[in-house]
Scaffold this motif. Structure first.
Motif, PDB file in Angstrom:
ATOM      1  N   ASN A  24       8.900   0.668  -5.377  1.00 38.72           N
ATOM      2  CA  ASN A  24       7.980  -0.100  -6.218  1.00 38.72           C
ATOM      3  C   ASN A  24       8.369  -0.130  -7.692  1.00 38.72           C
ATOM      4  OD1 ASN A  24       6.286  -0.674  -4.052  1.00 38.72           O
ATOM      5  ND2 ASN A  24       5.139   1.235  -4.307  1.00 38.72           N
ATOM      6  N   ALA A 369       1.482  -2.352  -8.447  1.00 38.78           N
ATOM      7  CA  ALA A 369       1.350  -2.298  -6.990  1.00 38.78           C
ATOM      8  C   ALA A 369       0.231  -1.351  -6.562  1.00 38.78           C
ATOM      9  CB  ALA A 369       2.670  -1.881  -6.340  1.00 38.78           C
ATOM     10  N   ASP A 391       2.248  -4.634 -13.132  1.00 40.07           N
ATOM     11  CA  ASP A 391       2.974  -5.577 -12.270  1.00 40.07           C
ATOM     12  C   ASP A 391       3.870  -6.470 -13.130  1.00 40.07           C
ATOM     13  OD1 ASP A 391       1.880  -4.794  -9.767  1.00 40.07           O
ATOM     14  OD2 ASP A 391       0.003  -5.805 -10.312  1.00 40.07           O
TER      15      ASP A 391
END
Length: 697
Positions: A24, A369, A391
């Protein structure tokens, strides 16, 4: 068995978390720093040392004809330098191994113009070697300055000199251990001795040194060395010699344009938002007006106020701070400089004594995320390798801190995780006071580190709003502090008629002395301007009477006032306003010379009586963008305005980038009249300015 099982489970959790975080994690955006640049930025604060022949000739720039035999410090102790630097919290020392006059502080095999032909240690000394050992002992990093310009070398300006220059680079990078920074000055080409030619040699600093090949040589020998200055450097000059970065300060630079000569150095203060290369700023400044030691500056060490401002406007504005210590003729850091450093260290330590956000409740409007590995708790965990991230497409977000009880704050520190680039363009700070949100700061860039000094406020919560960013952003640290009240020194002024005015921050009392003694709250209370036209040293303090805190001592020395002075002749310019050059106010100026009245230009001053003088001062224009600076001068004295004796001539070295009061000394003489001649200007201009002409009594 249970312990083994638990350990395996823990490892699985760690690996799973790492894999999830990796999956991520935001990707780098735009130019990013190398690890070398990150390590350099994390040093934050390190020392410059100017100490060479100029120390003994009382010059800023040597011409190149000075004898190496003049270099003879009586008590040289590089361990004292290292101790002072270490105690000040600095992480390294950059030594000026060779300045523009070509004298080398190591026994170079390629020239006789070095310490091997000085009386110091009977010609057997090696100052670079001694300092390298002292740095190692005190756990400091060693950096070196090698002037590309050499006003002594007969081949300067010719291809043969480049071989000489690179040979000396090899010596410095191979014989003294790791060098964290190689410093190349931007002053290149001009008049000089050049082996006896005594001429002006101009070069193109972008092409003459073949920087690509020179840098390749450096990196082949010393890949850990960061190269600063001209050429395709890894760090940039901040654009001034005042130690101040711009409030907006990008670590990026359009270096291709710079190398093509399309970027003006004033742009270095802020960098370029659209720069294609990571080239962070280094703010260089001397603790005194000059870079080399001059005894007349012993009482002109920068005030604590100014030093604190410099700290916050360099390190606190995404730059590193390179602070110069002009080692004196003994070979020691002067006690006045050391004392000021100790005051600075004490002030900064007090400002950041207790961090206030670590125990707050923290929340953010967006988390990357929804992964807590990138949550806002990372900005207060004290770990520089964790961060709050948003993000990718989220360029506006808020992080909010709630205190357990109303808390007093006046400092905010923020850091981006620069390994992934510099992203934040604008942000604001809000505090919650009596249930209402109040904006207390609107700012631009953050970068490696940004520190805000704010008015003291008692808040139940604090909010940082990122208002615009290049991409989803990554912030690894946010801290808050309540720094002690800092009372600034008063300002002292005296005009040509001897009228003394002292000013302080509103609400503070002022106490002063006229006998050179340190003032306190029992000294004379300043109530209104007063006349004192004799030679005097005025010392004053400001006092915050509410908190009973005194400022540092402000000192100002004056000779006999100038009420008898008159300008009796000028070669051009407005004769009605020429008295500005002797009005005692450096913020007023006067100019003469133009395309019709070309340099040299002359001004003659009648001091009204015969006095003994041992030098003169020239203060250039201080206000404005084009300062019309004088680069070369002559100074004559007379007792009758008919017969004149030349007392001094030469250059105001480095005045372009350090336009401060210039002090030139000579053997004491009796004089009534002064003839000041401006013989040349910076940039070949024909119009030059004078803010003030004075004498040293």
């Amino acid at each position: 068995m249970k312990k083994t099982f638990l350990s395996l489970c823990l490892l699985c959790i760690i690996f799973s978390s790492s894999a999830q975080e990796f999956a991520n994690a935001p990707k780098p955006f735009g130019p990013v720093p190398t690890q070398k640049q990150i390590d350099w930025q994390e040093m934050e604060f390190y020392a410059f040392v100017h100490f060479s022949l100029n120390t003994f000739t009382n010059k800023e720039w040597g011409y190149g004809d000075e004898s190496p035999e003049l270099f003879n410090p009586s008590q040289l102790d590089v361990r004292q330098w290292a101790r002072v630097v270490k105690e000040a919290g600095m992480k390294g020392i950059i030594l000026v191994a060779k300045h523009h006059d070509g004298f080398c502080l190591w026994p170079s095999a390629y020239t006789e113009r070095s310490v091997k032909n000085s009386p110091w240690e009977n010609g057997k000394g090696d100052l670079v070697k001694e300092l390298a050992a002292a740095c190692k002992e005190y756990d400091l990093k060693l950096g070196l300055y090698l002037s590309p310009w050499d006003r002594n070398h007969p081949q300067y300006g010719k291809p043969e000199y480049i071989t000489y220059f690179r040979n000396q680079l090899k010596e410095l990078l191979t014989n003294y251990g790791d060098v964290f920074e190689m410093w190349f000055d931007g002053a290149n080409g001009g008049d000089g001795y050049y082996g006896g030619a005594n001429e002006t040699r101009k070069i193109n600093s972008l092409t003459y040194y073949n920087w690509d090949e020179t840098y390749k040589l450096i990196y082949d020998i010393a890949p850990k060395t960061l190269v600063w200055g001209v050429g395709p450097s890894e760090a940039r000059w901040i654009g001034n010699e005042e130690g101040r970065a711009g409030k907006t300060n990008w670590s990026l630079l359009r270096q291709k344009d710079e190398l093509a000569g399309k970027v003006h150095y004033t742009e270095f203060m802020s960098g370029h938002e659209d720069g294609e290369k990571w080239v962070p700023g280094e703010a260089d400044v001397s603790i005194r007006p000059g870079w080399f030691y001059h005894s007349v500056e012993d009482d002109k060490v920068r005030s604590l106020d100014e030093m604190v401002d410099i700290y916050y406007e360099s390190i606190g504005r995404n730059a590193t701070l390179l602070l110069n210590l002009p080692v004196d003729t003994r070979g020691l850091v002067h006690e006045n400089d050391e004392a000021r450093l100790k005051e600075l260290v004490a002030t900064i330590k007090a400002d950041f004594k207790k961090e206030l956000l670590a125990e707050t409740q923290v929340q953010a409007s967006n988390i990357r995320a929804n992964d807590l590995n990138f949550g806002p708790q990372n900005v207060i965990d004290g770990n520089k390798n964790t961060y709050w991230a948003t993000d990718d497409k989220v360029k506006q977000a808020t992080v909010e801190f709630t205190f357990k009880k109303p808390t007093v704050i006046n400092r905010i520190l923020l850091q981006e995780y620069i390994k992934l680039g510099q992203r934040v363009k604008t942000f604001s700070i809000e505090v919650k006071v009596d249930g209402q949100w109040k904006t207390i700061a609107n700012e631009t860039t953050i970068g490696y580190k940004r520190i805000l000094r704010l008015d003291r406020v008692t808040a139940s919560a604090l909010r940082v709003n990122v208002l615009d960013a290049k991409a989803g952003f990554v912030i690894n640290t946010i801290e808050a502090y309540n720094a002690p009240t800092f009372v600034k020194e008063p300002q002292i002024f005296r005009d040509k008629n001897g009228l003394v005015t002292i000013k302080s921050e509103e609400g503070n009392a002022i106490y002063y002395t006229l006998d050179g003694k340190a003032p306190n709250e029992k000294s004379t209370l300043y109530k209104a301007p007063f006349v004192y036209n004799k030679e005097v040293e005025i010392k004053a303090i400001s006092r915050n009477t509410k908190e009973k805190i005194n400022s540092g001592i402000k000192s100002a020395k004056y000779g006999v006032s100038k009420e008898k002075w008159k300008v009796i002749s000028v070669s051009s310019g407005d004769s009605k306003s020429v008295e500005r050059i002797i009005d005692g106010n450096a913020d007023t100026d006067w100019s003469f010379g133009n395309d019709e009245n070309k340099l040299p230009q002359t001004a003659i001053v009648d001091m009204g009586e015969l006095i003994s003088i041992k030098g003169f001062t020239y203060t250039p224009q201080q206000v404005g963008n084009n300062l019309n600076l004088i680069s070369n001068y002559e100074l004559y004295t007379s007792v009758d305005s008919f017969y004149w004796d030349k007392q001094s001539e030469g250059e105001f070295s480095n005045i372009k980038h350090n336009p401060i009061e210039q002090v030139k000394s000579f053997t004491a003489v009796k004089a009534r009249f002064l003839k000041f001649v401006a013989t040349a200007a910076v940039g070949k201009a024909q119009t030059v300015s004078i803010a003030e002409i004075g004498v040293v009594e």
